[in-house]
Design a protein around this motif. Sequence first.
Motif, PDB file in Angstrom:
ATOM      1  N   ILE A  71       0.916  -1.409   0.073  1.00 15.19           N
ATOM      2  CA  ILE A  71      -0.048   0.035  -0.087  1.00 15.19           C
ATOM      3  C   ILE A  71       0.797   1.062  -0.107  1.00 15.19           C
ATOM      4  O   ILE A  71       0.474   2.284  -0.247  1.00 15.19           O
ATOM      5  CB  ILE A  71      -0.994  -0.011   1.198  1.00 15.19           C
ATOM      6  N   ALA A  82       2.422   7.351   1.170  1.00 12.86           N
ATOM      7  CA  ALA A  82       1.455   7.204   2.163  1.00 12.86           C
ATOM      8  C   ALA A  82       0.820   8.652   2.660  1.00 12.86           C
ATOM      9  O   ALA A  82      -0.129   8.813   3.058  1.00 12.86           O
ATOM     10  CB  ALA A  82       2.041   6.456   3.518  1.00 12.86           C
ATOM     11  N   SER A 105      -3.214   9.264   2.503  1.00  7.33           N
ATOM     12  CA  SER A 105      -3.596   8.169   1.371  1.00  7.33           C
ATOM     13  C   SER A 105      -4.771   7.296   1.554  1.00  7.33           C
ATOM     14  O   SER A 105      -5.032   6.764   0.597  1.00  7.33           O
ATOM     15  CB  SER A 105      -2.306   7.369   1.041  1.00  7.33           C
ATOM     16  N   ASN A 107      -4.774   5.143   3.801  1.00 14.73           N
ATOM     17  CA  ASN A 107      -4.185   3.704   4.717  1.00 14.73           C
ATOM     18  C   ASN A 107      -4.239   3.867   6.072  1.00 14.73           C
ATOM     19  O   ASN A 107      -4.247   4.956   6.661  1.00 14.73           O
ATOM     20  CB  ASN A 107      -2.627   3.585   4.228  1.00 14.73           C
ATOM     21  N   ALA A 109      -2.717   1.810   9.675  1.00 13.85           N
ATOM     22  CA  ALA A 109      -1.705   0.735   9.889  1.00 13.85           C
ATOM     23  C   ALA A 109      -1.694   0.709  11.524  1.00 13.85           C
ATOM     24  O   ALA A 109      -1.656   1.735  12.094  1.00 13.85           O
ATOM     25  CB  ALA A 109      -0.461   1.213   9.550  1.00 13.85           C
ATOM     26  N   LYS A 132      -1.978  -3.516   7.699  1.00 16.42           N
ATOM     27  CA  LYS A 132      -1.852  -2.318   7.053  1.00 16.42           C
ATOM     28  C   LYS A 132      -3.198  -2.596   6.008  1.00 16.42           C
ATOM     29  O   LYS A 132      -3.136  -3.942   5.400  1.00 16.42           O
ATOM     30  CB  LYS A 132      -0.719  -2.023   6.162  1.00 16.42           C
ATOM     31  N   LYS A 134      -6.021  -0.382   3.389  1.00 18.94           N
ATOM     32  CA  LYS A 134      -6.631   0.861   2.646  1.00 18.94           C
ATOM     33  C   LYS A 134      -8.286   0.591   2.369  1.00 18.94           C
ATOM     34  O   LYS A 134      -8.498  -0.281   1.410  1.00 18.94           O
ATOM     35  CB  LYS A 134      -5.908   1.183   1.502  1.00 18.94           C
TER      36      LYS A 134
END
Length: 282
Positions: A71, A82, A105, A107, A109, A132, A134
């Motif tokens: 990602i 990111a 972005s 995402n 984590a 992680k 998205k």
Amino acid sequence: MDVNALNYCRFSLMPLPPNDNIAGSSSKDQSNEALIALPNLVESSEADIWSLPSCSRVHAGIGKQESNGPILSMDGRGNQAAGIIMSLHLFDHDGALRILIAYESGNVALREFVKPDRTASVEGLGWKVLWKVKLHAEAIMAMAVTNDDSMALTVSADHLIGRYDLSVCCSSFVAETHRTNHPGNGAVAIRDDGRVCAVGGWDGRIRLYSTKSFKPLGTLKYHKTGCQAVAFARTPSAYQGDEDEDDDGMSKQEMEERSRWLIGGAKDKLITIWSLMAFNRT
């Protein structure tokens, strides 16, 4: 205490209980100590953790050591794309220090500090990525976590609400999206019991959902511009003895009514206070 103010991210404060053994805390009595997480002093895509009240940095550059993975794609200059950190949450999981980070972005984590024998880290060393994911195509505008750190919700410019199970990780991890009919959201909050969430929209509306089914529970209309902050009142703690009033002179009934308040703030410079129903099954 110097901070990097060129970002949109709020800090995350984690008070330390007495005699705590979380990596990064001191060996002294921590009854008045806490850890605070916020974006790195220079790079807003990395996170730092500081100790209070000493204002000493115990973990620096969390996220720096990771190469481009599934990602974290690369931009034209070879940098990780990111984006900056939009929201983060620091918490303890069975004595281990964890940090949940949402990015520009889209995402999210989850990382854990896996070297408890070391009380500090630099350049993200010692931090393991547990997962992680998205779920959003746009930047995450806000993230909220339940009081027991078991679930997180995210909202974005899209019409999705992201839900993340924090009670498990790795192969058992579950992340899912719930579609709404209203794109553009800038704030999210979860009630203390974790059953109801409030989402503040760019249209000024505050929408209530069940966190289990994401069934709409109602829409609050007052603000004329984008809602940027929402917060539920705290649930009153267990009552002691037969006292009918607290130190502020509020009765049990008044405290119960106050606990159902919801606060909203918007770009129209107004703050609204809403008195909600209990939303009990009965």
